[in-house]
Design an enzyme around this catalytic site. Sequence first.
Site, PDB file in Angstrom:
ATOM      1  N   GLY A  61       0.814  -1.217   0.000  1.00 52.95           N
ATOM      2  CA  GLY A  61       0.000   0.000   0.000  1.00 52.95           C
ATOM      3  C   GLY A  61       0.841   1.258   0.000  1.00 52.95           C
ATOM      4  NE  ARG A  62       3.760   1.908   5.172  1.00 54.71           N
ATOM      5  CZ  ARG A  62       4.175   2.338   6.345  1.00 54.71           C
ATOM      6  NH1 ARG A  62       4.425   3.614   6.509  1.00 54.71           N
ATOM      7  NH2 ARG A  62       4.332   1.521   7.343  1.00 54.71           N
ATOM      8  CG  ASP A  85      -0.485   8.774   4.038  1.00 53.72           C
ATOM      9  OD1 ASP A  85       0.012   7.633   4.098  1.00 53.72           O
ATOM     10  OD2 ASP A  85      -0.169   9.695   4.820  1.00 53.72           O
ATOM     11  N   GLY A  86      -0.191   6.148   1.565  1.00 52.46           N
ATOM     12  CA  GLY A  86       0.967   5.642   0.823  1.00 52.46           C
ATOM     13  C   GLY A  86       2.302   6.171   1.327  1.00 52.46           C
ATOM     14  NE  ARG A  90      11.138  -3.696   3.290  1.00 51.92           N
ATOM     15  CZ  ARG A  90       9.969  -3.860   3.915  1.00 51.92           C
ATOM     16  NH1 ARG A  90       9.910  -3.818   5.228  1.00 51.92           N
ATOM     17  NH2 ARG A  90       8.874  -4.059   3.236  1.00 51.92           N
ATOM     18  CG  ASP A  92       0.780  -8.832   6.487  1.00 50.17           C
ATOM     19  OD1 ASP A  92       0.204  -9.440   7.395  1.00 50.17           O
ATOM     20  OD2 ASP A  92       1.023  -7.621   6.540  1.00 50.17           O
ATOM     21  CG  ASN A  93       4.370  -7.792   8.749  1.00 52.63           C
ATOM     22  OD1 ASN A  93       4.334  -7.313   7.608  1.00 52.63           O
ATOM     23  ND2 ASN A  93       3.786  -7.206   9.776  1.00 52.63           N
ATOM     24  CG  ASP A 116       6.849  -5.118   6.992  1.00 57.52           C
ATOM     25  OD1 ASP A 116       7.567  -4.296   6.405  1.00 57.52           O
ATOM     26  OD2 ASP A 116       5.728  -5.462   6.565  1.00 57.52           O
TER      27      ASP A 116
HETATM   28  P1  AMP Z   1       2.501  -3.048   7.912  1.00 59.67           P
HETATM   29  O1  AMP Z   1       1.841  -2.854   9.224  1.00 59.67           O
HETATM   30  O2  AMP Z   1       3.561  -2.021   7.609  1.00 59.67           O
HETATM   31  O3  AMP Z   1       3.010  -4.436   7.735  1.00 59.67           O
HETATM   32  O4  AMP Z   1       1.391  -2.795   6.810  1.00 59.67           O
HETATM   33  C1  AMP Z   1       0.239  -3.584   6.679  1.00 59.67           C
HETATM   34  C2  AMP Z   1      -0.467  -3.199   5.411  1.00 59.67           C
HETATM   35  O5  AMP Z   1      -0.918  -1.850   5.464  1.00 59.67           O
HETATM   36  C3  AMP Z   1       0.392  -3.309   4.159  1.00 59.67           C
HETATM   37  O6  AMP Z   1      -0.434  -3.758   3.124  1.00 59.67           O
HETATM   38  C4  AMP Z   1       0.842  -1.895   3.956  1.00 59.67           C
HETATM   39  O7  AMP Z   1       1.169  -1.654   2.601  1.00 59.67           O
HETATM   40  C5  AMP Z   1      -0.388  -1.101   4.395  1.00 59.67           C
HETATM   41  N1  AMP Z   1      -0.054   0.259   4.852  1.00 59.67           N
HETATM   42  C6  AMP Z   1       0.581   0.616   5.994  1.00 59.67           C
HETATM   43  N2  AMP Z   1       0.697   1.954   6.087  1.00 59.67           N
HETATM   44  C7  AMP Z   1       0.144   2.481   4.963  1.00 59.67           C
HETATM   45  C8  AMP Z   1      -0.050   3.803   4.454  1.00 59.67           C
HETATM   46  N3  AMP Z   1       0.365   4.879   5.136  1.00 59.67           N
HETATM   47  N4  AMP Z   1      -0.667   3.933   3.280  1.00 59.67           N
HETATM   48  C9  AMP Z   1      -1.089   2.874   2.582  1.00 59.67           C
HETATM   49  N5  AMP Z   1      -0.946   1.597   2.998  1.00 59.67           N
HETATM   50  C10 AMP Z   1      -0.335   1.392   4.169  1.00 59.67           C
HETATM   51 MG    MG Z   2       3.885  -5.504   6.505  1.00 62.09          MG
END
Ligand code: AMP
Ligand code: MG
Length: 515
Positions: A120-121, A153-154, A204, A281-282, A291
């Site tokens: 997502g980002r 917001d990506g 990364r 997913d992590n 992550d």
């Molecule tokens: P994470 O907690 O970093 O492992 O993220 C879990 C999911 O949320 C993944 O699919 C990320 O790409 C998405 N995600 C986290 N933060 C954002 C953000 N600010 N904008 C869009 N997607 C996000």
């Molecule tokens: Mg993740």
Amino acid sequence: MWPEPEPIPVAGGFFPVHRPYISGDTDTSGRTPEGWLLDHSYARLPDVLFHRQAPVPVKAPHLVVFNKPLAADLGLYPEGLDGEAGANYFSGNRLPPGALPIAQAYAGHQFGGFTMLGDGRAILLGEQITPDGRRVDIQLKGAGQTPFSRRGDGRAALGPMLREYLVSEAMQALGIPTTRSLAVVTTGEPVIRESVLAGAILTRVAASHIRVGTFEYLAARRDTASLRILTEYTIQRHYPGLTTEESSRIPAFLEAVCDRQMELVVRWMLVGFVHGVMNTDNVALSGETIDYGPCAFMDHYDPGTVFSSIDTGGRYAYGRQASITHWNLTRLAEALIPLLHADEKEAVRMAEEILGTLPGKFQTLWSNGLRAKLGLTTREDGDEELIGQFLALMQEHGADWTLAFRSLAEKGLPGVPAYLVPGWQAWQTRWTDRLERQPESTETLRQGMRQRNPAVIPRNHHVERVLDAATNGDTAPFLSLLDAVGRPFQPLPEDSVWMAAPEAPDPHYRTFCGT
Ligand code: AMP
Ligand code: MG
């Protein structure tokens, strides 16, 4: 049974199941003057696995930290990228020659619930081929919205990206498999969280970004053809030595992944690391730690230690990390059922047999790891009890995990009042007697123990302080701590400030998810 190789339709043509997905070609003559040499084996996989997506340009990129040794290791030219060129590349404002940016699709169980996710980002620029022929993903985290952003917001904030940089590089120095951090840039744009923060992007570097959730994604879509390709690709990329005997290739793969994950989680636990958000997913199939969000190192020993503000149930507590790994690997096994055997019942039996070995494997690895930390090189009957007593004493007295072990490696238990109690002293006598029954000299044993018991870890109270300073414009403390955690086993005198445990451990210390 592994079915007959058959052509599978994929974007751009047909190819057989046993096609080599990763070329063994290590020709590095195409490297650009800055050192880029990007390939795109992942983008040649079925196109359900990714979406072509360029990073969204940022207003005013500024390079905050750049990992020159890592850059050199990747074949990049550190001097040329340290400054404006680096700021442009590592923000996504300028694409490296040969980049083919994509966002990867995946799913995942988050705190137990299944969700379709995806980058997502994060944007994968491609796979850099290193001078020694390795293939590593170069990914920009915080590079803007993608079709998988949902309501996000990506973007990413500076503090969490610096935290990932610091902790991943500390893990690397500790000898624990991990993704690496090449650079952090600020974007010159704000991100809105609970407050307004400086936007930043982390570059990364990973063996790959294939996750348990990538397999779950294809399984959920019942896309067995793509699942088979992804599996073969993952084997070729991360488990190239696996048997080519068709009936045992998939079970051998599952078992190899299980082994690597158990080894990883035990290594975490031996240094007191709490990942904090072990969603599927992590979990990277490469066996690297990935992550870094609300992760932290435990100060005083307590198996129930939780730092993440969102882990209210303690699902990912320090002492639950092995059983959660088992749970996560069960999700991988479920996704692989259609490939394990044509007969589903038989496939389930095979999966259960492999998964069933995990608790025993954990016990062996954990026990061996603790033996090494305590300097036990031979085996005696009372060893498990001796180890168990040490853990129980640490828990009872709230001993600092890192200091207690390191102190044993230096000179014995710390000579402070907290340890001058009968329980500790009796244990120390027993332990000293035990070491004397071994062939090695005490100094040799201690030397070995110093290689197992780090003196410098990124301690929470220090991490918070250096991140605060860095987000307020002063990166000097951050760089000093980064330097120190890079030599965890052989600290210099000036590192002592970073070795100190908190005076009064904060039972309410919380980390926030890396957004
Ligand atoms: P994470 O907690 O970093 O492992 O993220 C879990 C999911 O949320 C993944 O699919 C990320 O790409 C998405 N995600 C986290 N933060 C954002 C953000 N600010 N904008 C869009 N997607 C996000
Ligand atoms: Mg993740």
